[in-house]
Design an enzyme around this catalytic site. Sequence first.
Site, PDB file in Angstrom:
ATOM      1  N   GLY A  21       0.829  -1.211   0.000  1.00  0.00           N
ATOM      2  CA  GLY A  21       0.000   0.000   0.000  1.00  0.00           C
ATOM      3  C   GLY A  21       0.859   1.255   0.000  1.00  0.00           C
ATOM      4  N   ARG A  88      -0.743  -8.454  -3.651  1.00  0.00           N
ATOM      5  CA  ARG A  88      -0.746  -7.363  -2.669  1.00  0.00           C
ATOM      6  C   ARG A  88      -0.029  -7.850  -1.411  1.00  0.00           C
ATOM      7  NH1 ARG A  88      -2.559  -3.610   0.866  1.00  0.00           N
ATOM      8  NH2 ARG A  88      -3.894  -4.369   2.535  1.00  0.00           N
ATOM      9  N   THR A  91      -1.003  -4.839   5.343  1.00  0.00           N
ATOM     10  CA  THR A  91      -1.245  -5.094   6.767  1.00  0.00           C
ATOM     11  C   THR A  91      -2.751  -5.180   6.988  1.00  0.00           C
ATOM     12  OG1 THR A  91      -1.195  -2.724   7.217  1.00  0.00           O
ATOM     13  CG2 THR A  91       0.850  -3.932   7.570  1.00  0.00           C
ATOM     14  N   GLU A 185      -8.319  -3.132   0.862  1.00  0.00           N
ATOM     15  CA  GLU A 185      -7.986  -3.150  -0.569  1.00  0.00           C
ATOM     16  C   GLU A 185      -8.266  -4.454  -1.324  1.00  0.00           C
ATOM     17  OE1 GLU A 185      -5.634  -2.213   1.759  1.00  0.00           O
ATOM     18  OE2 GLU A 185      -5.851  -0.050   1.530  1.00  0.00           O
ATOM     19  N   ASP A 208      -2.879  -5.343  14.199  1.00  0.00           N
ATOM     20  CA  ASP A 208      -3.617  -5.184  15.451  1.00  0.00           C
ATOM     21  C   ASP A 208      -4.729  -6.214  15.539  1.00  0.00           C
ATOM     22  OD1 ASP A 208      -6.079  -3.741  14.333  1.00  0.00           O
ATOM     23  OD2 ASP A 208      -4.405  -2.479  13.714  1.00  0.00           O
TER      24      ASP A 208
HETATM   25  N1  HPA Z   1      -5.628  -1.989   7.599  1.00  0.00           N
HETATM   26  C1  HPA Z   1      -4.519  -2.176   8.315  1.00  0.00           C
HETATM   27  N2  HPA Z   1      -4.523  -2.381   9.613  1.00  0.00           N
HETATM   28  C2  HPA Z   1      -5.706  -2.416  10.234  1.00  0.00           C
HETATM   29  C3  HPA Z   1      -6.889  -2.253   9.551  1.00  0.00           C
HETATM   30  C4  HPA Z   1      -6.855  -2.010   8.163  1.00  0.00           C
HETATM   31  O1  HPA Z   1      -7.876  -1.818   7.504  1.00  0.00           O
HETATM   32  N3  HPA Z   1      -7.888  -2.334  10.437  1.00  0.00           N
HETATM   33  C5  HPA Z   1      -7.309  -2.558  11.627  1.00  0.00           C
HETATM   34  N4  HPA Z   1      -5.996  -2.610  11.516  1.00  0.00           N
END
Ligand code: HPA
Length: 237
Positions: A21, A88, A91, A185, A208
């Site tokens: 990204g 891709r 995260t 994405e 997370d």
């Molecule tokens: N992208 C990356 N990290 C994240 C996302 C996300 O949409 N939601 C919670 N952590």
Amino acid sequence: MATPHIESKLEDIAPVVLMPGDPLRAKYIAENYLEDAKLINTVRNMFGYTGTYKGKRVTVFASGMGIPSIGIYSYELYKFYNVEQIIRIGTCGSFNENIKILDVILSSGAYCKSYFDELLDGVDIDFIQSSYELNRKIINKAKERNIELKYGKTITSDVFDLYCDDKDKFRKNYPDKEFLGVEMEAFGLFYIAKKLEKEASCLMTVVDSLYDKRNLTSEERQTSLDNMIEMALESII
Ligand code: HPA
């Protein structure tokens, strides 16, 4: 040859693209993993580089955030630059009990409530699979390298879920307990790949989790990201 968002020449872009990204992650990959890497796009600072990995020509091209952004770049790369495969590497977050921070997930397909498909093609699709063949290659490489990969369905959301005031309410949109992770994405990429009869996969590192609140060292994060990058690169050679 140029598109509204990519200035590269046709021959500047390889048939296989790794797509983080973040443009600076594209730079990191080019500088640390590719030989003879050449910067081939700077429009909007959405950096793209083409070089070789173990002799195989590969392009690393950033997608930006969200379905609209990855939708544009994947469309232009597949349609106008003859790209065949995009992986891709991103995260994600997770609210699945079985997923831990820094797990690496390979999406078998993305579930999404976006309006993207409706606007683009007048269809209403909620779930789209990634490419089975490309996924197989990634899974085999992970096995070879003893890297544990979680393979299953993921969620693509149009909002960064952590900013929802009522996160429980957000999660109730996705009652299927099987969903491994949530990001913003994959659905856009898989949808465009299917539409143009190309291949797409999505690897993501969990940054997370609702059930795992460990604080990570920057070294732990980097190791996990490097594992994911290497797995993607190894699977395309
Ligand atoms: N992208 C990356 N990290 C994240 C996302 C996300 O949409 N939601 C919670 N952590």
